[in-house]
Design an enzyme around this catalytic site. Structure first.
Site, PDB file in Angstrom:
ATOM      1  N   GLY A  88     110.267 102.919 -33.761  1.00 27.70           N
ATOM      2  CA  GLY A  88     110.786 103.401 -32.643  1.00 27.70           C
ATOM      3  C   GLY A  88     110.952 104.922 -32.255  1.00 27.70           C
ATOM      4  N   TRP A 113     108.789 107.622 -31.678  1.00 26.28           N
ATOM      5  CA  TRP A 113     108.193 108.463 -30.603  1.00 26.28           C
ATOM      6  C   TRP A 113     108.935 107.619 -29.484  1.00 26.28           C
ATOM      7  CZ3 TRP A 113     102.285 109.338 -30.353  1.00 26.28           C
ATOM      8  CH2 TRP A 113     102.034 109.928 -31.554  1.00 26.28           C
ATOM      9  N   ASP A 166     103.945  96.826 -29.906  1.00 27.15           N
ATOM     10  CA  ASP A 166     103.658  96.817 -31.193  1.00 27.15           C
ATOM     11  C   ASP A 166     103.705  95.462 -32.026  1.00 27.15           C
ATOM     12  OD1 ASP A 166     104.294  99.312 -33.599  1.00 27.15           O
ATOM     13  OD2 ASP A 166     104.053  97.306 -34.452  1.00 27.15           O
ATOM     14  N   ASP A 192      99.832  91.955 -29.994  1.00 27.05           N
ATOM     15  CA  ASP A 192      98.535  92.869 -30.608  1.00 27.05           C
ATOM     16  C   ASP A 192      97.846  93.404 -29.276  1.00 27.05           C
ATOM     17  OD1 ASP A 192      96.041  93.402 -31.491  1.00 27.05           O
ATOM     18  OD2 ASP A 192      95.907  91.781 -32.823  1.00 27.05           O
ATOM     19  N   ASP A 227     100.379 105.807 -31.675  1.00 28.65           N
ATOM     20  CA  ASP A 227     100.497 106.029 -33.030  1.00 28.65           C
ATOM     21  C   ASP A 227     100.025 105.091 -33.868  1.00 28.65           C
ATOM     22  OD1 ASP A 227     101.218 107.924 -35.080  1.00 28.65           O
ATOM     23  OD2 ASP A 227     103.281 107.407 -35.100  1.00 28.65           O
ATOM     24  N   LYS A 284      96.448 108.697 -32.525  1.00 30.29           N
ATOM     25  CA  LYS A 284      96.350 108.869 -33.804  1.00 30.29           C
ATOM     26  C   LYS A 284      95.135 108.404 -34.165  1.00 30.29           C
ATOM     27  CE  LYS A 284      98.924 106.883 -37.192  1.00 30.29           C
ATOM     28  NZ  LYS A 284     100.207 107.479 -37.609  1.00 30.29           N
TER      29      LYS A 284
HETATM   30  C1  LIG Z   1     102.670 104.665 -37.926  1.00 32.56           C
HETATM   31  S1  LIG Z   1     103.467 103.432 -37.410  1.00 32.56           S
HETATM   32  C2  LIG Z   1     103.914 103.773 -35.566  1.00 32.56           C
HETATM   33  C3  LIG Z   1     105.180 104.738 -35.759  1.00 32.56           C
HETATM   34  C4  LIG Z   1     105.967 104.720 -34.493  1.00 32.56           C
HETATM   35  N1  LIG Z   1     105.106 105.661 -33.486  1.00 32.56           N
HETATM   36  C5  LIG Z   1     107.534 105.687 -34.589  1.00 32.56           C
HETATM   37  O1  LIG Z   1     107.352 106.739 -34.294  1.00 32.56           O
HETATM   38  O2  LIG Z   1     108.377 104.863 -34.998  1.00 32.56           O
HETATM   39  C6  LIG Z   1     102.036 102.511 -36.625  1.00 32.56           C
HETATM   40  C7  LIG Z   1     102.258 101.080 -35.953  1.00 32.56           C
HETATM   41  O3  LIG Z   1     101.041 100.671 -35.246  1.00 32.56           O
HETATM   42  C8  LIG Z   1     101.402  99.458 -35.203  1.00 32.56           C
HETATM   43  N2  LIG Z   1      99.802  98.675 -34.914  1.00 32.56           N
HETATM   44  C9  LIG Z   1      98.960  98.603 -35.717  1.00 32.56           C
HETATM   45  N3  LIG Z   1      97.858  97.646 -35.139  1.00 32.56           N
HETATM   46  C10 LIG Z   1      98.228  97.366 -34.007  1.00 32.56           C
HETATM   47  C11 LIG Z   1      97.984  96.322 -32.814  1.00 32.56           C
HETATM   48  N4  LIG Z   1      96.596  95.979 -32.889  1.00 32.56           N
HETATM   49  N5  LIG Z   1      98.711  96.230 -31.987  1.00 32.56           N
HETATM   50  C12 LIG Z   1     100.070  96.721 -31.682  1.00 32.56           C
HETATM   51  N6  LIG Z   1     100.376  97.323 -32.626  1.00 32.56           N
HETATM   52  C13 LIG Z   1      99.716  97.915 -33.623  1.00 32.56           C
HETATM   53  C14 LIG Z   1     101.820  98.864 -36.321  1.00 32.56           C
HETATM   54  O4  LIG Z   1     102.227  97.530 -36.162  1.00 32.56           O
HETATM   55  C15 LIG Z   1     102.926 100.026 -36.681  1.00 32.56           C
HETATM   56  O5  LIG Z   1     104.078  99.573 -36.230  1.00 32.56           O
END
Ligand SMILES: C[S@@+](CC[C@H](N)C(=O)[O-])C[C@H]1O[C@@H](n2cnc3c(N)ncnc32)[C@H](O)[C@@H]1O
Length: 198
Positions: free
Chosen positions: A50, A52, A70, A92, A112, A152
């Protein structure tokens, strides 16, 4: 230098009440491109835990709105926050029904998202590219013309294709590696500024 999970940004995030050190990456992008404006509507993909969303909500103020999605839940109260103008969904992004993108069209789409790493750089890069292509598909449907995207991307063989797909949709685009990205990481951010009308 060896990987240090409790580096400068980690300590700063802890001190400043951010849920993750990633906050400083968006902060740096925002300082440069001012993608988020007060009162805007933001879609935050891959928003857990959370940080961002925390950065975005500070800029948005009470008149803005944030939709976060997420695979994992977000609990802003863990940072002592209550935001009436943020709604989070566990889903998803590849299967999220269209009606869940509430308050669309958005002014900004942030992603992200990162795949769970497998140890195979090629597999991880391909999955990251797939996530970015999905985000770009969503910008076609959910981002207003003139809106911005931040995503990203793990740099790999297909990165050029993602860059070209961004270029065709936005008036300008930028590849940027914030200072907060760990040295050993191959992630960068692609920023698309001013979505072209369809
Ligand atoms: C690096 S973290 C994000 C950090 C977040 N921006 C923060 O600042 O707290 C990457 C996130 O991408 C999510 N993610 C990956 N594939 C996903 C998908 N297909 N659908 C939704 N979320 C996804 C993961 O569950 C993970 O929590």
């Amino acid at each position: 230098m060896a990987y240090n999970p409790q580096d400068h940004y980690f300590k700063m995030a802890k001190k400043e009440g951010y849920l993750a050190r990633s906050a400083y990456k968006l902060d740096e992008i925002q300082k440069r491109w001012r993608v988020i404006r007060a009162g805007a509507k933001v879609l935050d993909l891959g928003c857990a835990p959370g940080s961002w969303s925390q950065v975005a909500l500070k800029i948005l103020g009470p008149k803005g709105f944030l939709r976060g999605i997420d695979l994992k839940p977000v609990d802003l109260s863990a940072a002592g926050l209550r935001a009436n103008n943020a709604q989070f969904l566990v889903s998803d992004i590849f299967t999220t029904p269209k009606e869940q993108f509430i308050e669309a069209p958005y002014d900004v789409i942030l992603s992200d998202m990162a795949p769970q790493t497998t140890g195979s750089a090629i597999t991880d890069q391909t999955r990251s590219e797939e996530l970015c292509m999905k985000v770009l598909e969503l910008t076609d449907e959910l981002l207003r013309p003139g809106g911005h995207v931040v995503m990203k991307l793990f740099m790999g063989g297909g990165a050029k294709q993602v860059e070209l797909a961004t270029k065709s949709r936005f008036q300008s685009h930028h590849l940027f590696r914030p200072k907060g990205v760990r040295k050993e990481s191959f992630e960068i951010y692609l920023i698309g500024v001013n979505r072209r009308p369809n």
